[in-house]
Design an enzyme around this catalytic site. Sequence first.
Site, short mmCIF file in Angstrom:
data_model
loop_
_atom_site.label_atom_id
_atom_site.label_comp_id
_atom_site.label_asym_id
_atom_site.label_seq_id
_atom_site.Cartn_x
_atom_site.Cartn_y
_atom_site.Cartn_z
CE1 TYR A 1 15.59 -46.77 57.02
CE2 TYR A 1 15.53 -49.16 56.88
CZ TYR A 1 15.77 -47.93 56.29
OH TYR A 1 16.17 -47.87 54.98
CE LYS B 1 13.20 -46.03 54.45
NZ LYS B 1 13.27 -45.01 53.40
#
Length: 250
Positions: free
Chosen positions: A151, A155
């Site tokens: 994640y 990002k």
Amino acid sequence: MGRVAVVTGGASGIGLAIVRRLATGGASVALLDLDEAAADRAAAELRGEGLRVVGLGADVSDRAAVEKALEAARAELGPVEIMVTSAGLSLNAPFLDISVEDWERVVAVNLTGTFHCLQLAVPDMIAGGWGRIVTISSSSAQSGSRTQAHYSAAKGGVVVLTKTLALELGQYGITVNTIPPRAVVTPMFLAAPFAQGAAGEENIKALAARSPVRRLGVPEDIAATTAFLCSDDAGYITGQVIGVNGGNYT
Ligand code: NAP
């Protein structure tokens, strides 16, 4: 405002607050989300408040589905002038336990999904000589996040994609900025492992107590800044990572 906006992840949490805020400011908004029925329900509720919102279903990681949804948005509302990418998928696992499938899915939704939405919307903005893009990244892109290697890496990609597009698109009157939320109370935040059970309640209280402003974020905090970044007044702000986090960085 009177602009045409598309907000991904618009049926829930931060995205939903952004849809409401932009529409309340006069924008016509296409609310795009994975679950078409949820998108339709949210859009119908906002229309009931007198706002101009249409609901569209699409998985942002599916190029053809995004293309189809944007065609529908154009047909209904006109060329896309504002794109806000809030759709996101957050998974947790220690680094050595992350499966290749989970890695690829998290990157596909958070990073490649952002790429698809932006690449398919930008031609409208170039043609119109004006555009506003706000990507919703994550503070994990700046600090890292234990059990979120996939994640936070995705990002991080969103942050650099945002900065690169700012360099390329400024000449067309298009600004491109990212907001990296830290701890905003939404379904995603409440589903995180650290928020579960009795310990979860304590964890959440402790997080709020540690915050310089002594509270967690609410979706409207992010929506207010997003609306400003999408305004004419924000035309000289681009390529920025704009912390809306009550002073919380770690
Ligand atoms: P949320 O309430 O879960 O909203 C995210 C929305 O995105 C949901 O409606 C979800 O649909 C949708 N979505 C997921 N995968 C999708 C896909 N492949 N295609 C289209 N839509 C998809 O979460 P949120 O907290 O508002 O998150 C908004 C953004 O903020 C995300 O990008 C998230 O990573 C980022 N963020 C949030 C926090 C926080 O503290 N809340 C912190 C850092 C970053 P389903 O519910 O059907 O999956």
